[in-house]
Design an enzyme around this catalytic site. Sequence first.
Site, PDB file in Angstrom:
ATOM      1  CD  GLU A  37       0.387  -2.305  -4.645  1.00 14.90           C
ATOM      2  OE1 GLU A  37       0.774  -3.302  -5.268  1.00 14.90           O
ATOM      3  OE2 GLU A  37      -0.489  -2.375  -3.746  1.00 14.90           O
ATOM      4  CG  ASP A  95      -1.897  -1.142   1.210  1.00 16.38           C
ATOM      5  OD1 ASP A  95      -2.916  -1.046   0.515  1.00 16.38           O
ATOM      6  OD2 ASP A  95      -1.637  -2.144   1.892  1.00 16.38           O
ATOM      7  CG  HIS A 128      -4.428 -11.122   6.224  1.00 12.77           C
ATOM      8  ND1 HIS A 128      -5.661 -11.517   6.665  1.00 12.77           N
ATOM      9  CD2 HIS A 128      -4.113 -10.017   6.934  1.00 12.77           C
ATOM     10  CE1 HIS A 128      -6.087 -10.675   7.604  1.00 12.77           C
ATOM     11  NE2 HIS A 128      -5.158  -9.762   7.783  1.00 12.77           N
ATOM     12  CG  ASP A 185      19.861   7.830   7.970  1.00  6.70           C
ATOM     13  OD1 ASP A 185      20.815   7.353   8.627  1.00  6.70           O
ATOM     14  OD2 ASP A 185      19.983   8.781   7.182  1.00  6.70           O
ATOM     15  N   GLY A 195      -0.004   4.996  -1.182  1.00  7.40           N
ATOM     16  CA  GLY A 195       0.575   6.043  -0.343  1.00  7.40           C
ATOM     17  C   GLY A 195      -0.124   6.132   0.997  1.00  7.40           C
ATOM     18  CE1 TYR A 235      -6.634  -5.316   9.464  1.00  5.93           C
ATOM     19  CE2 TYR A 235      -6.679  -6.102   7.208  1.00  5.93           C
ATOM     20  CZ  TYR A 235      -6.678  -6.358   8.567  1.00  5.93           C
ATOM     21  OH  TYR A 235      -6.728  -7.635   9.017  1.00  5.93           O
TER      22      TYR A 235
END
Length: 669
Positions: A329, A326, A469, A478, A331, A411
């Site tokens: 694909e 998601d 699932h 970072d 955002g 979701y």
Amino acid sequence: MMMFRLLCLALAVLLAGPISNAEAQTKKPKPKPILIYSPFDALTPDEVLAVSDRLEKDGKADEKTLYGVITLLEPPKADVLKWKPKDKPLPRQAFVVLRRDGKTFEAVVDLSQDKIVSVAEKPGEHPMIMDRNWLRARDAFMKDPRLKTALEKRGLKLDDDVLCTPNSAGAFPGENTKGRHILKVPCFSLVNRLHPNLARPIEGLMGIVDAETGEVLDVWDREVVDLPPPPEGYGDTLPKPGKPIAGVGIGVQGQGNMKLSGNLNVDWLNWSFHVRADKRAGMIVSLVRFNDGKKLRDIAYQMNISEMFVPYMDPNPTWTYRTFMDAGEFGLGYLTSSLRAGVDCPDTAAFIDMTLPNDIGGTYVRERGMCIFERPTGDPAWRHYTSGNKRVNGQPQIELVVRHIPTLGNYDYVVDYVFTPQGTIKLRVGATGFDAIKSVASTDMDSPSAKDDTIHGALIAPYTVASNHDHYFNYRLDLDTDGTSNTLVRDTFVPTPVDNESGRKSLWTVKTQRFLKEGPIVTDHADMAGQILRLVNPNTKNSLKQTPSLWLNAHHDAQSILDATDPPQARAQFSANQFWLTRFKPNELWAAGLYPNLSTVDEGLPKFVGDAENATAEDLVIWYTMGFRHLTRPEDFPILPTFWHEMTIRPAFFFDRDPSMTFNLDQRN
Ligand SMILES: [Cu+2]
């Protein structure tokens, strides 16, 4: 035509499906003055507009161009680290992915000089899925006569009974959709037209649509399964609240110690950081530093979710493609929902509007897209009972939460960055919303079809199976332990014999090994004694002359066990390992690559580590996948109670003592 378009967009908002945020898009900005600048500030509405204007003026875009990405191209890390708030702003640049005439282009626009730095075609790559394409795919399929026939076979009429909502398609061999911008479209019977939801899926039916041309490439009309009766409480009709309980309130703490400035700098106790909205990552938290009383210590240069992967475990061909990524694909920022005070965040939280780029070179505002608040946890920060004076000494724990909640179809994911006075950061995700469900014939486990219906999921209500699932969230961390010269180490615990007169026979000792090169961090599950990963700065010392580190305290998360050659797994290889280690590279940002939509291989982490560069005393990036298996259960019905997972970044040998001792956390004292 314009009226029609506005009508379509209004309808899209009403018929909320997997994309629930279709916006009436405009290029007109709503400028807001930014008084305090940070090099990580998101592009302003004026800046986004300046980018699309410049591209159009130079003939690199036109009014039909769609923009998958218009985002800040961050200044070089070395420049940002040197930059101080009193310095003049660093040059501003934008990174753009645009789709024009069926081709994808990347561009860099220099905003400070109002000029295009580069434009390059990216053959074969697909940008993120955009409203306009999503609507085109849905509308094309809903007009297709084959859909009408398939619905009639099931006793349904298109006009008032059905909602079709396109999904990302994945990529599978033999689909012959190369170069096509395809979406796969399941349909649902509406429970209540005013409150559409996904409670009554129409099984055995799927459209495959080219979302750019509006061509319906195929209609799959397979098994016919009776629809379940409208389930009580599933969907936007909501379950009725139960009995009232007494005296529990949330959010009485107030904003207390937090200071917000600019767009958006956050200061709280010893912490300071910057947070910005991002269409793809949702929120990006940067320049995370902790004041230890003597100096500002670097902890993280940047942290954000870089990708998601949610593969369903159902072999039915209308389900196998459901292997969603998601972030790349759609955002997480794009699908972020507005927060409701008193439910999503305490009433007293600071609610922040998120400004995000739209598909046509402008921006829109997601009101109250983010919240920030301080809260007492109800736990002791520390305590000790002294038997001598029969007194409990201690302090109550408090923490700062930075939250947004993307709603990805069925979701909702509560995504939190939590900061504590002890110098710890918790990354938390709470999954709620609805399980994705299938209509089945079984009413309970004694039904003749129950065994077959529940091989790949659980019966969670009569006629309703939720497919099993996984959920994976990859974080790009970072981290900079006291600067950018870092080494990742693993502490393992070795059973060691005791050979002395004490009588004790064994104990454990610590063995610390360095990771010398980039690569996946392979966990030895046979190591029952556990292991600890720490990011060490080998060049500095605390006052005890120990090398400071950040301890990556992950739990026993799931990793993907799908076959590496399974097409969805090949696109999301990052999910096979809990941790990966790379050297910092400014263009290595996304775990499954920049273009995961319709991709066939993972162009992210496996490629980043391909050259296995030296990783000792270097600027490193840790990639962590929070993963959990979702074995569905009736207690997920009607709505999944928020299912939390977390990992913790803890300082170790970093401070000289517990840094929370600086404060009296007890408000009663
Ligand atoms: Cu789930």
